[in-house]
Design a protein around this motif. Structure first.
Motif, PDB file in Angstrom:
ATOM      1  N   ALA A 243       0.823  -1.213   0.000  1.00 59.90           N
ATOM      2  CA  ALA A 243       0.000   0.000   0.000  1.00 59.90           C
ATOM      3  C   ALA A 243       0.855   1.260   0.000  1.00 59.90           C
ATOM      4  N   VAL A 244       1.890   1.287   0.839  1.00 61.77           N
ATOM      5  CA  VAL A 244       2.757   2.466   0.926  1.00 61.77           C
ATOM      6  C   VAL A 244       3.472   2.693  -0.398  1.00 61.77           C
ATOM      7  N   ASN A 245       3.975   1.613  -1.014  1.00 57.77           N
ATOM      8  CA  ASN A 245       4.683   1.766  -2.281  1.00 57.77           C
ATOM      9  C   ASN A 245       3.752   2.186  -3.414  1.00 57.77           C
ATOM     10  N   LEU A 246       2.535   1.651  -3.423  1.00 53.61           N
ATOM     11  CA  LEU A 246       1.592   2.063  -4.455  1.00 53.61           C
ATOM     12  C   LEU A 246       1.205   3.527  -4.290  1.00 53.61           C
ATOM     13  N   PHE A 247       1.014   3.956  -3.038  1.00 51.86           N
ATOM     14  CA  PHE A 247       0.676   5.355  -2.803  1.00 51.86           C
ATOM     15  C   PHE A 247       1.837   6.264  -3.167  1.00 51.86           C
ATOM     16  N   THR A 248       3.041   5.828  -2.810  1.00 49.41           N
ATOM     17  CA  THR A 248       4.217   6.673  -3.023  1.00 49.41           C
ATOM     18  C   THR A 248       4.669   6.668  -4.469  1.00 49.41           C
ATOM     19  N   TYR A 249       4.714   5.478  -5.075  1.00 45.26           N
ATOM     20  CA  TYR A 249       5.297   5.352  -6.404  1.00 45.26           C
ATOM     21  C   TYR A 249       4.276   5.114  -7.506  1.00 45.26           C
ATOM     22  N   GLY A 250       3.091   4.595  -7.150  1.00 42.96           N
ATOM     23  CA  GLY A 250       2.110   4.265  -8.168  1.00 42.96           C
ATOM     24  C   GLY A 250       2.467   2.979  -8.906  1.00 42.96           C
ATOM     25  N   LEU A 251       1.527   2.489  -9.719  1.00 42.57           N
ATOM     26  CA  LEU A 251       1.805   1.304 -10.530  1.00 42.57           C
ATOM     27  C   LEU A 251       2.863   1.599 -11.586  1.00 42.57           C
ATOM     28  N   LYS A 252       2.904   2.856 -12.027  1.00 44.48           N
ATOM     29  CA  LYS A 252       3.921   3.301 -12.963  1.00 44.48           C
ATOM     30  C   LYS A 252       4.520   4.584 -12.405  1.00 44.48           C
ATOM     31  N   PRO A 253       5.735   4.965 -12.802  1.00 45.68           N
ATOM     32  CA  PRO A 253       6.347   6.176 -12.272  1.00 45.68           C
ATOM     33  C   PRO A 253       5.470   7.406 -12.366  1.00 45.68           C
ATOM     34  N   ARG A 254       4.723   7.538 -13.457  1.00 47.46           N
ATOM     35  CA  ARG A 254       3.913   8.753 -13.619  1.00 47.46           C
ATOM     36  C   ARG A 254       2.697   8.764 -12.703  1.00 47.46           C
ATOM     37  N   ASP A 255       2.378   7.594 -12.080  1.00 48.69           N
ATOM     38  CA  ASP A 255       1.220   7.514 -11.197  1.00 48.69           C
ATOM     39  C   ASP A 255       1.533   7.945  -9.773  1.00 48.69           C
ATOM     40  N   SER A 256       2.755   8.334  -9.493  1.00 51.89           N
ATOM     41  CA  SER A 256       3.160   8.625  -8.124  1.00 51.89           C
ATOM     42  C   SER A 256       2.302   9.716  -7.497  1.00 51.89           C
ATOM     43  N   CYS A 257       1.860   9.478  -6.265  1.00 48.66           N
ATOM     44  CA  CYS A 257       1.118  10.487  -5.512  1.00 48.66           C
ATOM     45  C   CYS A 257       2.055  11.461  -4.829  1.00 48.66           C
ATOM     46  N   ILE A 258       3.309  11.078  -4.708  1.00 41.86           N
ATOM     47  CA  ILE A 258       4.318  11.964  -4.136  1.00 41.86           C
ATOM     48  C   ILE A 258       5.342  12.190  -5.226  1.00 41.86           C
ATOM     49  N   GLY A 259       5.269  13.318  -5.863  1.00 40.25           N
ATOM     50  CA  GLY A 259       6.012  13.510  -7.092  1.00 40.25           C
ATOM     51  C   GLY A 259       7.503  13.709  -6.920  1.00 40.25           C
ATOM     52  N   ARG A 260       7.978  14.009  -5.717  1.00 42.76           N
ATOM     53  CA  ARG A 260       9.380  14.360  -5.563  1.00 42.76           C
ATOM     54  C   ARG A 260      10.233  13.121  -5.321  1.00 42.76           C
ATOM     55  N   MET A 261      11.331  13.036  -6.031  1.00 49.59           N
ATOM     56  CA  MET A 261      12.367  12.065  -5.759  1.00 49.59           C
ATOM     57  C   MET A 261      11.833  10.642  -5.677  1.00 49.59           C
ATOM     58  N   ASN A 262      11.064  10.256  -6.694  1.00 47.47           N
ATOM     59  CA  ASN A 262      10.539   8.905  -6.797  1.00 47.47           C
ATOM     60  C   ASN A 262      11.656   7.990  -7.262  1.00 47.47           C
ATOM     61  N   GLU A 263      11.973   6.946  -6.492  1.00 50.51           N
ATOM     62  CA  GLU A 263      13.124   6.110  -6.804  1.00 50.51           C
ATOM     63  C   GLU A 263      12.971   5.431  -8.157  1.00 50.51           C
ATOM     64  N   TRP A 264      11.743   4.965  -8.476  1.00 50.65           N
ATOM     65  CA  TRP A 264      11.547   4.344  -9.782  1.00 50.65           C
ATOM     66  C   TRP A 264      11.684   5.364 -10.903  1.00 50.65           C
ATOM     67  N   GLN A 265      11.188   6.560 -10.696  1.00 50.03           N
ATOM     68  CA  GLN A 265      11.356   7.614 -11.688  1.00 50.03           C
ATOM     69  C   GLN A 265      12.840   7.913 -11.888  1.00 50.03           C
ATOM     70  N   LEU A 266      13.555   7.981 -10.785  1.00 53.25           N
ATOM     71  CA  LEU A 266      14.977   8.306 -10.872  1.00 53.25           C
ATOM     72  C   LEU A 266      15.731   7.268 -11.664  1.00 53.25           C
ATOM     73  N   ALA A 267      15.413   6.006 -11.436  1.00 51.69           N
ATOM     74  CA  ALA A 267      16.096   4.935 -12.136  1.00 51.69           C
ATOM     75  C   ALA A 267      15.758   4.967 -13.628  1.00 51.69           C
ATOM     76  N   SER A 268      14.504   5.277 -13.954  1.00 55.94           N
ATOM     77  CA  SER A 268      14.079   5.245 -15.348  1.00 55.94           C
ATOM     78  C   SER A 268      14.465   6.496 -16.107  1.00 55.94           C
ATOM     79  N   SER A 269      14.728   7.572 -15.388  1.00 58.54           N
ATOM     80  CA  SER A 269      15.035   8.835 -16.074  1.00 58.54           C
ATOM     81  C   SER A 269      16.517   9.052 -16.260  1.00 58.54           C
ATOM     82  N   ALA A 270      17.339   8.148 -15.701  1.00 63.37           N
ATOM     83  CA  ALA A 270      18.790   8.336 -15.803  1.00 63.37           C
ATOM     84  C   ALA A 270      19.245   8.089 -17.241  1.00 63.37           C
TER      85      ALA A 270
END
Length: 270
Positions: A243-270
């Protein structure tokens, strides 16, 4: 199986199993399974066997409060790392942890009080977190052996010092984020302060999950015993982790409810 052999095998087995599950079903379980409180679970299991349920309950309550000390450590490091190198940031973070732990040790907070204080404190920590532009997260080489070694050493120290220090103190000592501090210092030295800031934010997010485990043990161990409380705590923690990871990161990086410093986003945007 003897207690000494169980002590040596339980923590590494949990970490290896979590790592294999993460590699196979990372999306299903919602993020990094190694973010689960694996060391705490093994330590509390062994403490329950050796010291009894009452001692384990008090330790769980203290470790629940220790999540606030973890948040103080992470925020102290994050705020310092943006302007200073790790030899300055790490001691300041340790001092922040020590101050928070000392404060917690001097106040006998009840379990209902901690149910309010811990999530509130963790949420406040995330609210005060520095905002950074996305960048790659740096992993420690040989992370799995390093994690196993650190966790086993920490578990051994907790069991060795438990009787001498008492349940409240050992719970706060066991909460110290040893591996996270080593990982942050390594990333800080290798790629700069922002990388450490990003890494430690995931530790604060993970503290929400850890809190569920300690809360469940403290609430149910006296009623259900170890055979009922620990499976229930593990189940509740896994669902909370998802639940915490889905809320924080979403099913996909763009689904994140907390937009700052998403670890999955960071890995995919490098």
């Amino acid at each position: 199986m003897g207690p000494d052999l169980l002590k040596l095998l339980l923590t590494p087995t949990l970490i290896i199993a979590a790592t294999l599950l993460q590699r196979r079903w990372a999306t299903l379980f919602g993020g990094r399974l190694v973010g689960l409180p694996l060391t705490a679970a093994s330590s509390l299991t062994l403490l329950t066997i050796r010291e009894g349920e009452k001692f384990a309950v008090q330790t769980a309550i203290a470790t629940l409060g220790g999540q606030l000390a973890i948040a103080a450590f992470c925020l102290g490091y994050a705020r310092t790392a943006l302007n200073h190198r790790w030899p300055i940031a790490l001691p300041i973070a340790v001092c922040c942890y020590a101050i928070a732990a000392l404060t917690l040790s001097r106040h006998n907070f009840s379990l209902p009080a901690l149910e309010f204080l811990v999530p509130t404190g963790l949420a406040a920590t995330l609210a005060a977190w520095p905002a950074l532009t996305p960048r790659e997260v740096v992993s420690i080489p040989w992370e799995l052996p390093a994690r196993i070694t650190v966790a086993t050493v920490m578990t051994t120290l907790v069991l060795t010092a438990a009787t001498m220090l008492g349940s409240r103190t050992i719970g706060l000592v066991a909460s110290f984020p040893l591996f996270a501090s080593l990982s942050a210092a390594y990333g800080h030295n290798a790629a700069g302060g922002p990388v450490a800031v990003i890494s430690l934010r995931s530790v604060v997010v993970g503290a929400f999950t850890s809190s569920v485990f300690f809360l469940t043990i403290a609430s149910t161990l006296p009623l259900l015993g170890a055979l009922g409380a620990f499976p229930l705590a593990v189940t509740a923690t896994v669902f909370a982790h998802i639940a915490v990871n889905l809320f924080t990161y979403g099913l996909k990086p763009r689904d994140s409810c907390i937009g700052r410093m998403n670890e999955w986003q960071l890995a995919s945007s490098a």
